[in-house]
Design a protein around this motif. Structure first.
Motif, PDB file in Angstrom:
ATOM      1  N   LEU A  29       0.900  -1.188   0.003  1.00  0.00           N
ATOM      2  CA  LEU A  29      -0.078  -0.115  -0.037  1.00  0.00           C
ATOM      3  C   LEU A  29       0.862   1.246  -0.093  1.00  0.00           C
ATOM      4  O   LEU A  29       0.302   2.117  -0.648  1.00  0.00           O
ATOM      5  CB  LEU A  29      -0.873  -0.068   1.160  1.00  0.00           C
ATOM      6  N   ASP A  30       1.773   1.198   0.733  1.00  0.00           N
ATOM      7  CA  ASP A  30       2.872   2.539   0.638  1.00  0.00           C
ATOM      8  C   ASP A  30       3.490   2.812  -0.691  1.00  0.00           C
ATOM      9  O   ASP A  30       3.370   3.853  -1.143  1.00  0.00           O
ATOM     10  CB  ASP A  30       3.954   2.089   1.660  1.00  0.00           C
ATOM     11  N   LEU A  31       3.537   1.605  -1.448  1.00  0.00           N
ATOM     12  CA  LEU A  31       4.339   1.991  -2.902  1.00  0.00           C
ATOM     13  C   LEU A  31       3.229   2.378  -3.775  1.00  0.00           C
ATOM     14  O   LEU A  31       3.112   3.272  -4.684  1.00  0.00           O
ATOM     15  CB  LEU A  31       4.678   0.375  -3.397  1.00  0.00           C
ATOM     16  N   ARG A  32       1.680   1.980  -3.563  1.00  0.00           N
ATOM     17  CA  ARG A  32       0.793   2.288  -4.460  1.00  0.00           C
ATOM     18  C   ARG A  32       0.415   4.165  -4.106  1.00  0.00           C
ATOM     19  O   ARG A  32      -0.047   4.977  -4.767  1.00  0.00           O
ATOM     20  CB  ARG A  32      -0.725   1.624  -4.212  1.00  0.00           C
ATOM     21  N   GLU A  33       0.698   4.029  -2.723  1.00  0.00           N
ATOM     22  CA  GLU A  33       0.449   5.576  -2.124  1.00  0.00           C
ATOM     23  C   GLU A  33       1.401   6.555  -3.001  1.00  0.00           C
ATOM     24  O   GLU A  33       0.987   7.632  -3.414  1.00  0.00           O
ATOM     25  CB  GLU A  33       0.462   5.834  -0.569  1.00  0.00           C
ATOM     26  N   GLN A  34       2.659   6.071  -3.196  1.00  0.00           N
ATOM     27  CA  GLN A  34       3.668   7.226  -3.732  1.00  0.00           C
ATOM     28  C   GLN A  34       3.050   7.299  -5.575  1.00  0.00           C
ATOM     29  O   GLN A  34       3.222   8.357  -5.987  1.00  0.00           O
ATOM     30  CB  GLN A  34       5.027   6.455  -3.888  1.00  0.00           C
ATOM     31  N   VAL A  35       2.541   6.131  -5.889  1.00  0.00           N
ATOM     32  CA  VAL A  35       2.168   6.422  -7.462  1.00  0.00           C
ATOM     33  C   VAL A  35       1.219   7.302  -7.316  1.00  0.00           C
ATOM     34  O   VAL A  35       1.143   8.197  -8.102  1.00  0.00           O
ATOM     35  CB  VAL A  35       1.635   4.751  -7.856  1.00  0.00           C
ATOM     36  N   THR A  36       0.122   7.597  -6.472  1.00  0.00           N
ATOM     37  CA  THR A  36      -0.915   8.176  -6.569  1.00  0.00           C
ATOM     38  C   THR A  36      -0.455   9.713  -6.153  1.00  0.00           C
ATOM     39  O   THR A  36      -1.184  10.741  -6.561  1.00  0.00           O
ATOM     40  CB  THR A  36      -2.140   7.913  -5.599  1.00  0.00           C
ATOM     41  N   ARG A  37       0.607  10.086  -5.311  1.00  0.00           N
ATOM     42  CA  ARG A  37       0.911  11.210  -4.924  1.00  0.00           C
ATOM     43  C   ARG A  37       2.060  11.817  -5.606  1.00  0.00           C
ATOM     44  O   ARG A  37       1.976  13.044  -5.618  1.00  0.00           O
ATOM     45  CB  ARG A  37       1.627  11.173  -3.399  1.00  0.00           C
ATOM     46  N   ARG A  38       2.637  10.944  -6.369  1.00  0.00           N
ATOM     47  CA  ARG A  38       3.761  11.698  -6.938  1.00  0.00           C
ATOM     48  C   ARG A  38       3.332  11.770  -8.676  1.00  0.00           C
ATOM     49  O   ARG A  38       2.990  10.888  -9.447  1.00  0.00           O
ATOM     50  CB  ARG A  38       5.153  11.002  -7.126  1.00  0.00           C
ATOM     51  N   PRO A  39       3.286  13.194  -9.123  1.00  0.00           N
ATOM     52  CA  PRO A  39       3.160  13.332 -10.478  1.00  0.00           C
ATOM     53  C   PRO A  39       4.085  12.666 -11.487  1.00  0.00           C
ATOM     54  O   PRO A  39       5.297  12.412 -11.198  1.00  0.00           O
ATOM     55  CB  PRO A  39       2.969  14.687 -11.070  1.00  0.00           C
ATOM     56  N   PHE A  40       3.536  11.903 -12.629  1.00  0.00           N
ATOM     57  CA  PHE A  40       4.350  11.278 -13.735  1.00  0.00           C
ATOM     58  C   PHE A  40       4.905   9.829 -13.376  1.00  0.00           C
ATOM     59  O   PHE A  40       5.492   9.094 -14.157  1.00  0.00           O
ATOM     60  CB  PHE A  40       5.689  12.150 -13.994  1.00  0.00           C
ATOM     61  N   VAL A  41       4.650   9.462 -12.102  1.00  0.00           N
ATOM     62  CA  VAL A  41       5.245   8.200 -11.786  1.00  0.00           C
ATOM     63  C   VAL A  41       4.199   7.306 -11.948  1.00  0.00           C
ATOM     64  O   VAL A  41       3.087   7.210 -11.808  1.00  0.00           O
ATOM     65  CB  VAL A  41       5.394   8.304 -10.134  1.00  0.00           C
ATOM     66  N   ARG A  42       4.365   6.144 -12.738  1.00  0.00           N
ATOM     67  CA  ARG A  42       3.885   5.050 -13.061  1.00  0.00           C
ATOM     68  C   ARG A  42       4.054   3.858 -12.186  1.00  0.00           C
ATOM     69  O   ARG A  42       2.753   3.317 -11.952  1.00  0.00           O
ATOM     70  CB  ARG A  42       4.429   4.502 -14.469  1.00  0.00           C
ATOM     71  N   SER A  43       4.945   3.273 -11.634  1.00  0.00           N
ATOM     72  CA  SER A  43       5.037   2.409 -10.910  1.00  0.00           C
ATOM     73  C   SER A  43       6.145   2.731  -9.821  1.00  0.00           C
ATOM     74  O   SER A  43       7.075   3.134 -10.274  1.00  0.00           O
ATOM     75  CB  SER A  43       5.059   1.160 -11.436  1.00  0.00           C
TER      76      SER A  43
END
Length: 518
Positions: A83-97
């Protein structure tokens, strides 16, 4: 070999300065415009590349922040950190995975959770960035992958390639750009190439990121420079063309004005227009009064001033050096006029031409004399060169060779106006002279000045002792003619016998004399 007039200046010589003066502003203007346009395109390419680097650095900053946050989680079970990994994807622009790495292997991803895939550090430029054409999930969509690793733990963050393409396309649609990581590169058309890209043909610049191991190349395609000039500088180019025309027209006007105001330019113009024509003054034998030859005199048939006296232009022609081509023209015209009537001349008919010091500076006179003689049947004429004293002939190897070859050709040398120049006696010593021409000032005093007779008699005695022929100039009275004949002067020349004649009048009189003698 026919005589030809060697013109002193060709058309290209006369107008070279006009053409150069017209071309100089145009060429200089084109150079300035091309330089300015190149600088503008380079500045535009550089600004665009720098802006692209700023945008890409912002994208990679988000990837770095995400990696900084999740890197401490590496080594923990995937179920706990997914879940922490997915949180970074949603919070950081341009990040895909966002992916966690342990011992050079991805074991947890924001997309799939548990996952196993080895990591090859050699795929990453400087171990940090990798530009991929795609992966198993999205094989046709490029990815930019950021890697951070410390000891066994690490994080890998992938960015959407679509964002790269948007930056390359939208920052400046007129500037071509390429994003390069190692040997891999991508342009606005979303094609990832694995060979180093070639520089752009026009205004190519390369800007490297100060934070991440990549660079942006920018530039323009072939022909952009001239299209840019046409779009931006056409008016300025037209201005330079106008200035070139004005400059050329001004120089042409100045040349024409100088030509009209400069005597030397006017002489040169007259030479090229063949306005210097021959007149012929007969030389007669003192005993029979028959024509023995003629002195060829130069006259200037000016288009507006009429017939110009030789004393008004000959000194200037000698001073400017134009006397040599002018004499060559006189040779050529004499050959063309008299050669067809050679049969009307007695064998050995004398043709005399004045030469000056300028003729003695080279051996060209030999070729001119040879061409003149070849125009007549052999033995029909005797060429006599009358050496004037307006300019001193300085003896040299060239002058001695010149006179030696002239004598070998059978050409005779006469000293003109003998007794009036300071160099007459030195000429007798230096050069093999055949005739002395007694100046008309001595002839004019016969019977009028008691002091002149002894001087004239001394000249006659000198010629007899040196075995030289004599020609008396300026004979105008019968008394002068009889006195000179009594003293043994062989040839006479002057108004008593004939004034200088035009070519037509001379030829008519020559033919009439020939009919009488036959």
């Amino acid at each position: 070999m026919p005589l030809t007039l060697k013109r002193t200046r060709k058309w290209t010589d006369r107008y070279a300065l006009v053409v150069l003066s017209a071309l100089l502003p145009i060429v200089l203007g084109v150079f300035i415009i091309v330089w300015q346009a190149s600088r503008s395109l380079e500045s535009e390419a550089s600004d665009t590349a720098n802006e692209a680097v700023r945008q890409f650095d912002l994208m990679l900053d988000n990837a770095k922040l995400a990696a900084d946050v999740v890197s401490p989680l590496a080594g923990q079970p995937c179920e706990q950190v997914e879940l922490d990994l997915r949180e970074q994807v949603t919070r950081r622009p341009f990040v895909r995975s966002v992916n966690l790495v342990w011992n050079n292997q991805i074991y947890c991803t924001s997309l799939f959770g548990n996952f196993k895939e080895p990591v090859n550090a050699a795929d990453y430029n400087n171990g940090v960035l990798w530009l991929m054409p795609g992966n198993a999930v999205t094989p046709d969509q490029p990815l930019l992958v950021y890697r951070r690793e410390q000891d066994q733990a690490g994080a890998i963050v992938s960015l959407y390639g679509l964002h790269l393409i948007n930056v390359l396309s939208l920052i400046n649609p007129y500037t071509q750009m390429m994003f390069q990581v190692g040997n891999n590169s991508i342009d606005r058309y979303a094609v990832v190439r694995n060979t180093p890209p070639a520089p752009y043909p026009v205004a190519s610049v390369s800007v490297s990121s100060a934070q991440y191991p990549y660079r942006v190349m920018a530039g323009f395609s072939e022909g952009t420079l001239w299209r840019f000039i046409k779009a931006r500088y056409l008016g300025l180019l037209a201005l330079f063309v106008f200035l070139g025309c004005v400059s050329g027209a001004t120089v042409l006007w100045l040349q024409k004005r100088m030509s009209l105001s400069s005597p030397t330019h006017e002489l040169q113009r007259g030479l090229e227009a063949e306005e210097f024509i021959p007149y012929f003054q007969p030389v007669v034998r003192s005993d029979t009064q028959q024509w023995a030859g003629a002195e060829v005199l130069m006259r200037w048939q000016h288009p507006t001033e009429g017939l110009v006296r030789p004393d008004l232009f000959i000194p200037l022609a000698e001073h400017s050096g134009l006397i040599v081509p002018m004499t060559r023209s006189l040779f050529r015209q004499t050959a063309q006029l008299l050669a067809p009537h050679a049969n009307s001349m007695a064998p050995g008919f004398h043709l005399g031409f004045n030469i000056s010091a300028h003729h003695c500076h080279s051996l060209e006179l030999i070729d001119d004399c040879r061409a003149l003689l070849q125009a007549f049947p052999p033995g029909r004429i005797t060429l006599v060169l009358e050496l004037t004293e307006r300019e001193l002939v300085i003896p040299s190897v060239i002058t001695h060779q010149l006179f030696a070859e002239l004598r070998a050709m059978g050409i005779m040398i006469a000293l003109d106006d003998f007794g009036t120049g300071h160099s007459s006696l030195s000429y007798l010593h230096e050069f093999n002279v055949d005739y002395l021409k007694i100046d008309q000032s001595f002839v004019a005093m016969i019977g009028a000045d008691a002091l002149s007779s002894p001087i004239l008699d001394s000249i006659i005695d000198l010629s007899a002792k040196l075995n030289l022929g004599l020609v008396a100039e300026g004979v105008e009275t019968q008394e002068q003619s009889e006195y000179l004949a009594l003293k043994g002067v062989e040839f006479l020349q002057g108004y008593l016998f004939a004034r200088p004649l035009t070519a037509d009048d001379f030829i008519k009189s020559l033919m009439a004399q020939h009919r009488v003698s036959v």
